[in-house]
Design an enzyme around this catalytic site. Structure first.
Site, PDB file in Angstrom:
ATOM      1  N   ARG A  72     -30.349  -4.985 -37.735  1.00 17.32           N
ATOM      2  CA  ARG A  72     -31.360  -4.103 -37.155  1.00 17.32           C
ATOM      3  C   ARG A  72     -30.732  -2.737 -36.880  1.00 17.32           C
ATOM      4  O   ARG A  72     -29.607  -2.649 -36.385  1.00 17.32           O
ATOM      5  CB  ARG A  72     -31.897  -4.709 -35.859  1.00 17.32           C
ATOM      6  CG  ARG A  72     -33.018  -3.891 -35.223  1.00 17.32           C
ATOM      7  CD  ARG A  72     -33.609  -4.640 -34.049  1.00 17.32           C
ATOM      8  NE  ARG A  72     -34.583  -3.856 -33.323  1.00 17.32           N
ATOM      9  CZ  ARG A  72     -35.264  -4.309 -32.270  1.00 17.32           C
ATOM     10  NH1 ARG A  72     -35.061  -5.539 -31.833  1.00 17.32           N
ATOM     11  NH2 ARG A  72     -36.144  -3.538 -31.652  1.00 17.32           N
ATOM     12  N   PHE A 132     -39.970  -0.847 -39.653  1.00 17.98           N
ATOM     13  CA  PHE A 132     -41.090  -1.540 -39.008  1.00 17.98           C
ATOM     14  C   PHE A 132     -41.645  -0.822 -37.780  1.00 17.98           C
ATOM     15  O   PHE A 132     -42.666  -1.224 -37.235  1.00 17.98           O
ATOM     16  CB  PHE A 132     -40.712  -2.984 -38.645  1.00 17.98           C
ATOM     17  CG  PHE A 132     -39.488  -3.124 -37.770  1.00 17.98           C
ATOM     18  CD1 PHE A 132     -39.535  -2.844 -36.414  1.00 17.98           C
ATOM     19  CD2 PHE A 132     -38.287  -3.566 -38.313  1.00 17.98           C
ATOM     20  CE1 PHE A 132     -38.421  -2.989 -35.606  1.00 17.98           C
ATOM     21  CE2 PHE A 132     -37.154  -3.711 -37.516  1.00 17.98           C
ATOM     22  CZ  PHE A 132     -37.223  -3.422 -36.155  1.00 17.98           C
ATOM     23  N   ARG A 136     -28.166  -2.719 -32.792  1.00 17.24           N
ATOM     24  CA  ARG A 136     -28.925  -3.240 -31.644  1.00 17.24           C
ATOM     25  C   ARG A 136     -28.078  -3.238 -30.379  1.00 17.24           C
ATOM     26  O   ARG A 136     -28.605  -3.280 -29.277  1.00 17.24           O
ATOM     27  CB  ARG A 136     -29.489  -4.634 -31.943  1.00 17.24           C
ATOM     28  CG  ARG A 136     -28.468  -5.714 -32.141  1.00 17.24           C
ATOM     29  CD  ARG A 136     -29.132  -7.041 -32.480  1.00 17.24           C
ATOM     30  NE  ARG A 136     -29.767  -7.615 -31.310  1.00 17.24           N
ATOM     31  CZ  ARG A 136     -30.778  -8.470 -31.364  1.00 17.24           C
ATOM     32  NH1 ARG A 136     -31.293  -8.819 -32.521  1.00 17.24           N
ATOM     33  NH2 ARG A 136     -31.285  -8.981 -30.271  1.00 17.24           N
ATOM     34  N   GLU A 191     -44.856  -9.592 -39.899  1.00 13.31           N
ATOM     35  CA  GLU A 191     -43.899  -8.874 -40.743  1.00 13.31           C
ATOM     36  C   GLU A 191     -42.780  -9.817 -41.170  1.00 13.31           C
ATOM     37  O   GLU A 191     -42.438 -10.752 -40.439  1.00 13.31           O
ATOM     38  CB  GLU A 191     -43.251  -7.714 -39.965  1.00 13.31           C
ATOM     39  CG  GLU A 191     -44.204  -6.652 -39.489  1.00 13.31           C
ATOM     40  CD  GLU A 191     -43.543  -5.698 -38.503  1.00 13.31           C
ATOM     41  OE1 GLU A 191     -44.168  -4.672 -38.212  1.00 13.31           O
ATOM     42  OE2 GLU A 191     -42.426  -5.983 -38.007  1.00 13.31           O
ATOM     43  N   LYS A 216     -39.183 -11.110 -41.347  1.00 13.38           N
ATOM     44  CA  LYS A 216     -37.982 -10.964 -40.508  1.00 13.38           C
ATOM     45  C   LYS A 216     -36.785 -11.077 -41.450  1.00 13.38           C
ATOM     46  O   LYS A 216     -36.374 -12.161 -41.834  1.00 13.38           O
ATOM     47  CB  LYS A 216     -37.924 -12.037 -39.419  1.00 13.38           C
ATOM     48  CG  LYS A 216     -36.790 -11.759 -38.440  1.00 13.38           C
ATOM     49  CD  LYS A 216     -36.732 -12.718 -37.304  1.00 13.38           C
ATOM     50  CE  LYS A 216     -35.734 -12.254 -36.256  1.00 13.38           C
ATOM     51  NZ  LYS A 216     -34.459 -11.776 -36.786  1.00 13.38           N
ATOM     52  N   LYS A 248     -41.112 -14.214 -32.407  1.00 12.14           N
ATOM     53  CA  LYS A 248     -40.387 -14.679 -33.599  1.00 12.14           C
ATOM     54  C   LYS A 248     -40.923 -16.038 -34.036  1.00 12.14           C
ATOM     55  O   LYS A 248     -41.130 -16.920 -33.211  1.00 12.14           O
ATOM     56  CB  LYS A 248     -38.894 -14.850 -33.280  1.00 12.14           C
ATOM     57  CG  LYS A 248     -38.079 -13.603 -33.354  1.00 12.14           C
ATOM     58  CD  LYS A 248     -36.612 -13.887 -33.117  1.00 12.14           C
ATOM     59  CE  LYS A 248     -36.293 -14.069 -31.657  1.00 12.14           C
ATOM     60  NZ  LYS A 248     -34.850 -14.051 -31.369  1.00 12.14           N
ATOM     61  N   ARG A 264     -37.797  -8.213 -23.265  1.00 10.99           N
ATOM     62  CA  ARG A 264     -38.209  -9.315 -24.133  1.00 10.99           C
ATOM     63  C   ARG A 264     -39.570  -9.783 -23.628  1.00 10.99           C
ATOM     64  O   ARG A 264     -39.685 -10.259 -22.508  1.00 10.99           O
ATOM     65  CB  ARG A 264     -37.190 -10.457 -24.040  1.00 10.99           C
ATOM     66  CG  ARG A 264     -37.380 -11.547 -25.079  1.00 10.99           C
ATOM     67  CD  ARG A 264     -36.409 -12.691 -24.829  1.00 10.99           C
ATOM     68  NE  ARG A 264     -35.025 -12.307 -24.947  1.00 10.99           N
ATOM     69  CZ  ARG A 264     -34.352 -12.231 -26.097  1.00 10.99           C
ATOM     70  NH1 ARG A 264     -34.954 -12.519 -27.224  1.00 10.99           N
ATOM     71  NH2 ARG A 264     -33.086 -11.863 -26.112  1.00 10.99           N
TER      72      ARG A 264
END
Length: 598
Positions: free
Chosen positions: A268, A353, A283, A261, A263, A436, A430
């Site tokens: 966000r 997303f 976020r 996707e 970025k 990323k 995470r």
């Protein structure tokens, strides 16, 4: 109703403030929670966090220092000048209050001979409820109301109590206790060990209000905590991504196939729709609904579900060309006043997303392909609200091609996400389900990192009187500590140099924080709180910095060579959302590989 004398809380705060050990800090919290009556455990948690309610409710505790000084002078019957002088000497309003109270002399013959009626001890409930009234006071006369309420507390406070009341009210408690440390302490205090920590953390991820989670744990036990569910209108802790710079490694981690996707270079957002109400959360879980009325309207009109929680990126667009603008331009929307004007100058687009909840059904345990199908079903695309641009990739070349397209379209890079059966939404974690792949850092360190200020060094020459350099650290989520990676003194404007001491002053402490690992001795230490964006030439081995210590070479860590501040203050990130030690290590390996080829 059970209560606790505020002096007991102040004693614990003093112990926590003095320790340089995270284990000791946790032990003090366990002892405090065990001593706290269950009726007020939530209040004790909030006060210990330096807040009154969870972040997403937006209850601001901070009172301007001048107002707090006025209240202190009034409570003690001294001049404002006297308060200011003591504050200047101590550098901390709480300490100044304690010093002034300890110097206070009897004011009447009755007091002198001990005939005065002793004030009732302050309780946690009284302090909490008074602070809440102060925070909520608004309208004409609000300032006088705030002062009057604060004076009433300070008049009955002991010197040490006044220290922490003043720090709390000005938003400078400076204990530096992480949410994860509180979760550890809650597990030990109420279940006897850390074994239940995962259950408690999962509940916190779904309902990030430590006061609420603690109250449920204290009153209903672990079974009650297991019953905590997603609630529309209460944000969920966002899933985070790892970082890699080699498309082959990315595909290997993601099982040979992934969705890629764009970025976007925006903010966000987690958008909650409940009938005719929409909430937007950042976020960091702040309620940002008021900043984006256009996004609220898009969610209301284009999400065809009664209740839903969706995630996306808000991006500023040029009203003349429709082109995407950089993140800095979008930040003009973050204001209290002139919102309509800002909306016209910097209109927003929303690229969705993910979806986490639809009409009573939680989707966090569903794999990503199923969540994507739900998102397609409930979204009615329009010019300014669309799905994030994406494609499926099975080769490194496909990732590279899509990446270059994203860069050409003004994005930061791409996100590569797992399509496997285990591609659930990992709240607050995470992991390797999302990776990323950002602009250019696979060749050299032209990608930025977000690092936490943990210390400072006094300036010389033109910078005398301010900071010459800042000690910056990456975050290790596994150990819940911050490890130094560079000392940055370049890239700061004169304006930055002027305001940095003011920005950092509330977090200044007398010793290295227990959650900071450093071989360097800074002139000034800070509670890890402020995140800055840093760029550098390359990442090298270093005997001075602790990030990645011993993981690449014995007796060596990693350092950013020629670091420079980009000018971007990452107010949208908490210290725990900064670049991780693992990411720094991955960046080191990726650049070394490229250098070897060259």
């Amino acid at each position: 109703m059970g209560d606790l004398e505020y002096s007991i809380l102040a004693d614990f705060y003093e112990k926590i403030e003095r320790t340089a050990s995270r284990i000791e800090m946790t032990e003090y919290l366990v002892a405090l929670f065990k001593e706290t009556p269950i009726e007020i455990i939530d209040k004790v948690i909030y006060l210990t966090q330096g807040k009154l309610r969870p972040d997403y409710e937006g209850v601001e505790l901070g009172v301007a220092e001048k107002l707090a000084m006025r209240a202190l002078a009034q409570a003690l019957g001294v001049s404002i000048k006297k308060v200011e002088e003591t504050y200047k000497k101590s550098g901390d309003l709480g300490t100044a209050a304690q010093m002034l109270m300890q110097q206070r002399k009897p004011v009447s013959i009755v007091d002198f001979f001990g005939g005065a009626v002793e004030a009732k001890p302050l309780t946690v409930t009284r302090v909490y409820e008074t602070l809440l009234k102060i925070a909520k006071a608004s309208g004409p006369g609000a300032m006088d109301t705030k002062v009057s309420l604060l004076v009433s507390l300070l008049k009955d406070a002991k010197p040490k109590e006044a220290r922490y009341i003043l720090r709390a009210i000005t938003g400078k408690l400076r204990l530096g206790i992480a949410d994860m440390t509180i979760l550890d302490a809650l597990a030990i205090a109420f279940t006897g060990s850390k074994n239940a920590r995962d259950v408690i953390e999962r509940a916190y991820n779904m309902h990030p209000d430590l006061g609420h989670v603690a109250k449920v744990l204290a009153t209903k036990g672990l079974e009650g905590v297991k019953g905590i569910r997603i609630t529309v209108g209460i944000p969920i802790l966002p899933m985070l991504a790892e970082r890699l710079s080699d498309p082959r490694e990315i595909l290997s981690k993601l099982g040979g196939k992934c969705i890629i996707e764009y970025k976007y270079d925006g903010e966000r957002v987690q958008a909650h729709k409940k009938e005719k109400q929409v909430y937007l959360f950042s976020r960091r879980l702040e309620n940002i609904t008021s900043h984006y009325p256009d996004v609220v309207e898009m969610i209301m009109n284009n999400i065809k579900a009664k209740e839903a929680i969706v995630e996306g990126e808000i991006v500023a667009v040029d009203p003349d060309t429709g082109e995407m603008l950089p993140f800095q331009e979008l930040m003009h929307r973050r204001r209290k006043y002139g919102i309509e004007e800002a909306m016209e100058m910097y209109p927003a687009s929303l690229y969705l997303f993910d979806v986490l909840y639809v009409d009573g059904r939680s989707l966090i345990n569903e794999p990503l392909p199923i969540r994507k199908e739900y998102l397609k079903k409930i979204l009615v695309p329009a010019d300014r609200i669309q799905l994030a641009k994406s494609t499926i990739a099975e080769t490194p070349e496909e990732i590279e091609t899509f990446f270059e397209q994203a860069i050409a379209d003004g994005c930061e890079g791409v996100m590569c996400k797992s399509l496997q059966a285990d591609s659930i939404y990992q709240m607050g974690a995470r992991g390797w389900l999302w990776i990323k792949f950002k602009r250019d850092y696979r060749y050299e360190m032209t990608d930025t990192v977000d690092l936490v200020v943990v210390g400072a060094f006094h300036g010389k020459g033109r910078r005398a009187g301010t900071y010459g350099a800042l000690l910056m650290a990456a975050y290790s989520p596994e150990e819940d500590i911050f490890k130094t990676v560079c000392k940055v003194g370049s890239g700061f404007t004169d304006e930055d140099l002027q305001k940095l001491p003011e920005i950092l002053k509330p977090y200044e402490i007398s010793h290295k924080h227990p959650r900071v690992q450093s071989k360097m001795e800074a002139d000034v230490w800070f509670v890890p709180a402020i995140v800055l964006e840093i760029i550098g030439a390359e990442i090298t081995l270093s005997p001075l910095h602790t990030c990645g210590w011993g993981k690449i070479k014995e007796n060596a860590g990693l350092a950013i060579r020629f670091p420079r501040f980009t000018g971007r203050y990452r107010d949208d990130k908490s210290p725990e959302q900064a670049t991780t030690e693992k990411e720094i290590i991955e960046m080191y390996y990726s650049q070394r590989k490229v250098t070897a080829k060259a």
